[in-house]
Design a protein around this motif. Structure first.
Motif, PDB file in Angstrom:
ATOM      1  N   ARG A 220       1.002  -1.325  -0.027  1.00 53.11           N
ATOM      2  CA  ARG A 220      -0.072  -0.228   0.033  1.00 53.11           C
ATOM      3  C   ARG A 220       0.954   0.980  -0.152  1.00 53.11           C
ATOM      4  O   ARG A 220       0.738   2.721  -0.658  1.00 53.11           O
ATOM      5  N   LYS A 221       2.365   1.340   0.753  1.00 52.45           N
ATOM      6  CA  LYS A 221       2.650   2.754   0.974  1.00 52.45           C
ATOM      7  C   LYS A 221       3.568   2.630  -0.307  1.00 52.45           C
ATOM      8  O   LYS A 221       3.896   3.906  -1.317  1.00 52.45           O
ATOM      9  N   ILE A 222       4.076   1.773  -0.708  1.00 55.20           N
ATOM     10  CA  ILE A 222       4.409   2.121  -2.843  1.00 55.20           C
ATOM     11  C   ILE A 222       3.964   1.979  -3.287  1.00 55.20           C
ATOM     12  O   ILE A 222       4.396   2.938  -4.233  1.00 55.20           O
ATOM     13  N   PHE A 223       2.775   1.632  -3.410  1.00 58.63           N
ATOM     14  CA  PHE A 223       1.820   2.267  -4.463  1.00 58.63           C
ATOM     15  C   PHE A 223       1.326   3.549  -4.548  1.00 58.63           C
ATOM     16  O   PHE A 223       0.499   3.912  -5.548  1.00 58.63           O
ATOM     17  N   ASN A 224       0.898   4.195  -2.989  1.00 56.98           N
ATOM     18  CA  ASN A 224       0.575   5.052  -2.656  1.00 56.98           C
ATOM     19  C   ASN A 224      -0.675   4.891  -2.613  1.00 56.98           C
ATOM     20  O   ASN A 224      -1.413   5.560  -3.286  1.00 56.98           O
ATOM     21  N   ASP A 225      -1.119   3.912  -2.062  1.00 56.09           N
ATOM     22  CA  ASP A 225      -2.787   3.313  -2.425  1.00 56.09           C
ATOM     23  C   ASP A 225      -3.612   2.314  -1.579  1.00 56.09           C
ATOM     24  O   ASP A 225      -3.080   1.518  -0.791  1.00 56.09           O
ATOM     25  N   PRO A 226      -3.566   3.433  -0.332  1.00 55.10           N
ATOM     26  CA  PRO A 226      -3.894   2.815   0.963  1.00 55.10           C
ATOM     27  C   PRO A 226      -5.389   2.016   0.826  1.00 55.10           C
ATOM     28  O   PRO A 226      -5.768   1.467   1.732  1.00 55.10           O
ATOM     29  N   GLN A 227      -5.511   2.390  -0.562  1.00 56.83           N
ATOM     30  CA  GLN A 227      -7.393   1.654  -0.356  1.00 56.83           C
ATOM     31  C   GLN A 227      -7.128   0.186  -0.893  1.00 56.83           C
ATOM     32  O   GLN A 227      -8.153  -0.629  -0.885  1.00 56.83           O
ATOM     33  N   ILE A 228      -5.561  -0.175  -1.753  1.00 55.74           N
ATOM     34  CA  ILE A 228      -5.760  -1.840  -2.245  1.00 55.74           C
ATOM     35  C   ILE A 228      -6.134  -3.103  -1.164  1.00 55.74           C
ATOM     36  O   ILE A 228      -5.873  -2.405   0.069  1.00 55.74           O
ATOM     37  N   ARG A 229      -7.212  -4.060  -1.359  1.00 55.38           N
ATOM     38  CA  ARG A 229      -7.261  -4.631  -0.181  1.00 55.38           C
ATOM     39  C   ARG A 229      -6.254  -5.775  -0.779  1.00 55.38           C
ATOM     40  O   ARG A 229      -6.193  -6.502  -1.548  1.00 55.38           O
ATOM     41  N   ILE A 230      -5.014  -6.136   0.206  1.00 60.91           N
ATOM     42  CA  ILE A 230      -4.473  -7.398   0.172  1.00 60.91           C
ATOM     43  C   ILE A 230      -4.646  -8.446   1.072  1.00 60.91           C
ATOM     44  O   ILE A 230      -4.877  -8.127   2.304  1.00 60.91           O
ATOM     45  N   SER A 231      -4.413  -9.559   0.948  1.00 66.31           N
ATOM     46  CA  SER A 231      -4.684 -11.408   2.107  1.00 66.31           C
ATOM     47  C   SER A 231      -3.841 -11.625   1.562  1.00 66.31           C
ATOM     48  O   SER A 231      -3.413 -11.718   0.637  1.00 66.31           O
ATOM     49  N   ALA A 232      -2.707 -12.339   2.293  1.00 64.66           N
ATOM     50  CA  ALA A 232      -0.976 -12.726   2.091  1.00 64.66           C
ATOM     51  C   ALA A 232      -1.006 -14.647   3.022  1.00 64.66           C
ATOM     52  O   ALA A 232      -2.002 -13.959   4.623  1.00 64.66           O
ATOM     53  N   THR A 233      -0.748 -15.097   2.529  1.00 66.95           N
ATOM     54  CA  THR A 233      -0.359 -16.281   3.208  1.00 66.95           C
ATOM     55  C   THR A 233       0.755 -16.851   2.930  1.00 66.95           C
ATOM     56  O   THR A 233       0.596 -17.149   1.785  1.00 66.95           O
ATOM     57  N   CYS A 234       1.973 -16.560   3.876  1.00 64.55           N
ATOM     58  CA  CYS A 234       2.816 -16.860   4.014  1.00 64.55           C
ATOM     59  C   CYS A 234       3.762 -18.072   4.174  1.00 64.55           C
ATOM     60  O   CYS A 234       3.016 -18.798   5.098  1.00 64.55           O
ATOM     61  N   VAL A 235       4.165 -19.313   3.327  1.00 62.31           N
ATOM     62  CA  VAL A 235       4.155 -20.336   3.992  1.00 62.31           C
ATOM     63  C   VAL A 235       5.989 -20.314   3.392  1.00 62.31           C
ATOM     64  O   VAL A 235       6.825 -20.357   2.165  1.00 62.31           O
ATOM     65  N   ARG A 236       7.113 -20.824   4.234  1.00 60.45           N
ATOM     66  CA  ARG A 236       8.126 -21.862   4.162  1.00 60.45           C
ATOM     67  C   ARG A 236       7.993 -22.601   3.472  1.00 60.45           C
ATOM     68  O   ARG A 236       7.851 -23.374   4.494  1.00 60.45           O
ATOM     69  N   VAL A 237       9.061 -22.998   2.802  1.00 61.99           N
ATOM     70  CA  VAL A 237       9.303 -24.433   2.002  1.00 61.99           C
ATOM     71  C   VAL A 237      10.528 -24.576   1.949  1.00 61.99           C
ATOM     72  O   VAL A 237      11.533 -23.680   2.233  1.00 61.99           O
TER      73      VAL A 237
END
Lengths: 347, 347
Positions: A220-237
């Protein structure tokens, strides 16, 4: 100016530090002096640069005198302890840790995405998290043309994200398991070889780990877009190096696969890797050591009329860390932004 | 009836076949006779069952005489070649291949989800794909209470999905790489050890591979919900056994995390595995050899007001294949559905 840059690497003996050293040499960075700094434990070693053996010095109060640029990759607590001292002594710090990334006075920069943000620095510029950089480089060329409203991403993160010792531990674990012995677990809470687990960074009250929140907030900060909705699932492989990501994008209006491919084929920092006949797409062993983020498997999302699915692999140590930092440093030199543009901040 | 079931395993020497044998013994399946069938190449070997050595016979024209139930796990072409012959000779076939799954005359059954569908069989009942079974077992308890409109899933699939030789190849690859030698690649198109790649099944015109379309189409059939929208990204990872899945769910109306946890904690075939203090969630080494699908990391989706994120690991060979098939067989025996309910089909 550009012919007089005096550089220090803080955290020179780590996995990212080694890559910084290699990149400064291979990209012929215009430096006149290079100082290698590390914790007292690593001091006394020597590292090769441009055919010379350079000593690794213990970081201390006077380490940043006569230094113009610090590339810091020694973790958040080290950056918190030393970055403001470096700035006080007149250096600009490109910091690879998470310590300052969300500080509103610190630009968070990916040169292919938001280079102009670097101009506003007050002594410290933050390098984003590796998973964020890889995703942002691939998604930004599309977002610029057709706004993305929502991102759902699942990551496949290599051992290198936890440092050099973690990579060695993964190999030692694999060897132990092949010999039917108990695998060592020092860098990771659970065996990673022939296994995987959700990213082991601290969890917030909503159940998201720090690594996932970095992808949300930093993007959001890099895109300067506080509205963009993001969900992440981070997994170590159990991959040694290079992260992969399965990214589901929802656009405000549909974007065709053909348009997305054309944009990505021409995007800086991206290499479109798709051989549909051979079922060949980005994978970690091909991304390892590469500057570009490998992107492929661009598909219309069957479950959403304005959705696209994309897949990427990118070198976590290189574009995900050291290369992006060196690119920021190059940007500062080229545009003459190396001196603080405004009054120095107290961080 | 239940005391007179004569069973044949077709594909007895494969990874799933071995597990079928173990499950029939450990679950004390009410069989009076067990016939082990395989390709002529594997015939002549013996396998242990209830303390006896049973010969593996080459499958042939008369293999299914005096057989009530065939558990087939020898791949699609073998099932296509032999299933109708078995049905003609009076047996009911529980088929683990993809050959008949989407045939409208063949029930596609997960006992925890749609047991009643099995009643309508015409001689063949299909066992769903492993990734589909694991997802459906975890998602169905939620879908029943609050309809799910859309699923976006990314998988982390182990070598076992490609069979016993693939598991051995993964180990041989790891050993070779540790010794800095070239890894063998016979089962897989690319090295899997310390690497990963998008699932190497054939791609359709939309860029989805067969494995992904199985998750889309089989889930719709099992849920009897042709409207549910699903997109999948299937990825092979260097794990020996047990698949994992990162699943993003969009409900018609919001479902709270507390409700979802309660439903999953009480759902058949599911074990809720969450220790938020220890950052401990489902992982393949813990799912290996387990009957239940391990589900955890239930989170409100930050990017959607009616979204939930869930994470699972499940044994691909067990609940993803052999166990589900044996559970179907048990269902047929218990409910007296072993004989075709309607006129036998020609497949």
């Amino acid at each position: 100016m550009s012919s007089q840059v005096r550089v220090a690497i803080l955290g020179a003996t780590g996995a990212v530090g080694a890559e910084l050293l290699e990149l400064l040499e291979s990209r012929n960075f215009p430096l006149t002096h290079l100082k290698l700094l590390a914790s007292p434990r690593s001091a006394g070693r020597t590292l090769q640069f441009r055919g010379e053996s350079l000593p690794v010095e213990a970081v201390g109060e006077d380490s940043f005198k006569e230094v113009d640029l610090v590339l810091a990759s020694a973790g958040g607590s080290t950056s918190k302890a030393w970055a403001s001292k470096a700035v006080e002594q007149g250096a600009v710090v490109v910091d690879n840790s998470s310590a300052f990334r969300m500080n509103p006075d610190v630009p968070l920069v990916i040169p292919e995405v938001n280079p102009e943000a670097a101009a506003k620095h007050k002594g410290i510029i933050a390098n984003p998290n590796c998973t964020t950089i890889l995703m942002a480089v691939a998604v930004w060329p599309l977002h610029q043309v057709q706004p993305i409203q929502r991102i759902v991403v699942a990551t496949y993160q290599s051992a290198s994200g936890a440092g050099r010792r973690a990579m060695e531990e993964l190999k030692a674990q694999a060897q132990a398991i092949l010999q039917e012995q108990t695998p060592p677990t020092e860098s990771f809470p659970y065996p990673l070889a022939f296994n995987l687990f959700p990213h082991n960074s601290p969890l917030n009250d909503q159940g998201y780990c720090e690594e996932e929140m970095k992808m949300v907030n930093e993007t959001r900060k890099i895109f300067n877009d506080p509205q963009i909705r993001i969900s992440a699932t981070c997994v170590r492989v159990p991959v040694l190096r290079a992260h992969s990501e399965a990214i589901n994008l929802e656009f405000a209006q549909p974007m065709s696969v053909a348009t997305a491919k054309e944009l990505l084929a021409n995007a800086p920092g991206v290499r479109l890797v798709e051989d549909w006949q051979a079922n060949y797409f980005p994978m970690p062993i091909d991304a390892t050591g590469k500057d570009d983020v490998l992107v492929g498997r661009i598909r219309q999302d069957l479950s959403h009329p304005s959705g696209l699915e994309i897949w990427l692999s990118g070198d976590q140590i290189r574009k995900g860390a050291a290369l992006n930092a060196v690119q920021i440093a190059e940007l500062l030199v080229e545009r003459n932004w190396l001196k603080p543009a405004t009054a120095m901040m107290a961080y």
